[in-house]
Design a protein around this motif. Structure first.
Motif, PDB file in Angstrom:
ATOM      1  N   ARG A 261     -24.987  10.550  22.436  1.00 54.28           N
ATOM      2  CA  ARG A 261     -23.645  11.066  22.726  1.00 54.28           C
ATOM      3  C   ARG A 261     -22.655   9.917  22.944  1.00 54.28           C
ATOM      4  O   ARG A 261     -21.476  10.041  22.634  1.00 54.28           O
ATOM      5  N   ARG A 262     -23.151   8.803  23.489  1.00 57.05           N
ATOM      6  CA  ARG A 262     -22.299   7.622  23.682  1.00 57.05           C
ATOM      7  C   ARG A 262     -22.059   6.881  22.371  1.00 57.05           C
ATOM      8  O   ARG A 262     -20.978   6.355  22.130  1.00 57.05           O
TER       9      ARG A 262
ATOM     10  N   ARG B 264     -26.681  13.157  14.358  1.00 59.46           N
ATOM     11  CA  ARG B 264     -25.922  14.274  14.926  1.00 59.46           C
ATOM     12  C   ARG B 264     -26.882  15.375  15.361  1.00 59.46           C
ATOM     13  O   ARG B 264     -27.983  15.516  14.808  1.00 59.46           O
ATOM     14  N   VAL B 265     -26.438  16.141  16.334  1.00 63.58           N
ATOM     15  CA  VAL B 265     -27.186  17.312  16.782  1.00 63.58           C
ATOM     16  C   VAL B 265     -26.815  18.462  15.860  1.00 63.58           C
ATOM     17  O   VAL B 265     -25.630  18.754  15.666  1.00 63.58           O
TER      18      VAL B 265
ATOM     19  N   ALA C 144     -28.824  28.008  10.466  1.00 62.82           N
ATOM     20  CA  ALA C 144     -29.479  27.810   9.166  1.00 62.82           C
ATOM     21  C   ALA C 144     -29.956  26.365   9.018  1.00 62.82           C
ATOM     22  O   ALA C 144     -31.051  26.118   8.510  1.00 62.82           O
ATOM     23  N   GLU C 145     -29.129  25.408   9.463  1.00 61.91           N
ATOM     24  CA  GLU C 145     -29.531  23.996   9.407  1.00 61.91           C
ATOM     25  C   GLU C 145     -30.732  23.735  10.318  1.00 61.91           C
ATOM     26  O   GLU C 145     -31.679  23.046   9.930  1.00 61.91           O
ATOM     27  N   ILE C 146     -30.670  24.271  11.509  1.00 65.27           N
ATOM     28  CA  ILE C 146     -31.755  24.098  12.484  1.00 65.27           C
ATOM     29  C   ILE C 146     -33.040  24.701  11.929  1.00 65.27           C
ATOM     30  O   ILE C 146     -34.090  24.060  11.939  1.00 65.27           O
TER      31      ILE C 146
ATOM     32  N   LEU D 162     -32.187  17.072  15.602  1.00 64.55           N
ATOM     33  CA  LEU D 162     -31.319  15.959  15.249  1.00 64.55           C
ATOM     34  C   LEU D 162     -31.461  15.627  13.767  1.00 64.55           C
ATOM     35  O   LEU D 162     -32.550  15.735  13.209  1.00 64.55           O
ATOM     36  N   GLU D 163     -30.364  15.186  13.176  1.00 62.20           N
ATOM     37  CA  GLU D 163     -30.344  14.762  11.784  1.00 62.20           C
ATOM     38  C   GLU D 163     -29.746  13.362  11.715  1.00 62.20           C
ATOM     39  O   GLU D 163     -28.628  13.138  12.178  1.00 62.20           O
ATOM     40  N   MET D 164     -30.491  12.442  11.148  1.00 65.97           N
ATOM     41  CA  MET D 164     -29.977  11.087  10.926  1.00 65.97           C
ATOM     42  C   MET D 164     -29.635  10.950   9.453  1.00 65.97           C
ATOM     43  O   MET D 164     -30.496  11.087   8.591  1.00 65.97           O
TER      44      MET D 164
END
Length: 164
Positions: A67-68, A101-102, A107-109, A143-145
């Protein structure tokens, strides 16, 4: 922005880096942790089309750090063979750099969790997988990087063997 690899002869082609990410079963995510200290945590993951997916709890050090600052690196070791008689190690690894990002959309999750479940529990049927995902959904954060830069490297001995 990203440094060039110093030992270019040992660099792996991008396609090989992707294969390593696809077949790997664990890696280490590194983020900017508390008090300026790096925070690196081993994780299970799945790689697909330039993105790395992880799951975690909905709170904790990793999420606070992200988040930071959403920038992170992720390292996967594909080979680590100690060769004591040669005082060396035959290694192969990949480091990916990107932003995390979270996931928010259901659908993505669901897609990411299903890919993780298929990778780690390939024998489970669709119904069994769906039931487990539904049971854990309330406590999961996904999470998606997005990979912005990736390098792979292997021991010079492996390069020489491959080229002979």
């Amino acid at each position: 922005m990203f440094r060039e690899m110093r030992r270019k002869r040992q660099a792996l082609p991008a396609a090989e880096c992707e294969k390593i990410l696809e077949r790997g079963t664990s890696g280490v995510l590194a983020v900017a942790g508390d008090g300026g200290y790096p925070y690196a945590v081993p994780l299970s993951y799945v790689y697909r089309e330039g993105k790395i997916y992880f799951h975690c709890a909905k709170s904790g050090h990793k999420l606070d750090a992200l988040r930071r600052c959403d920038k992170a690196s992720f390292c996967v070791i594909d080979r680590d063979e100690v060769v004591p008689e040669a005082f060396t190690t035959y290694f192969r690894s990949v480091i990916a750099f990107g932003r995390v990002r979270v996931l928010q959309e259901r659908a993505e999750i669901d897609g990411a969790i299903d890919r993780l479940a298929r990778k780690y529990c390939p024998e489970a049927g669709d119904g069994e997988r769906a039931a487990e995902i539904e049971r854990e959904r309330a406590i999961l954060c996904v999470l998606e990087m997005s990979v912005e830069h990736m390098t792979g490297k292997e021991a010079i001995e492996l390069v020489q063997k491959r080229n002979s």
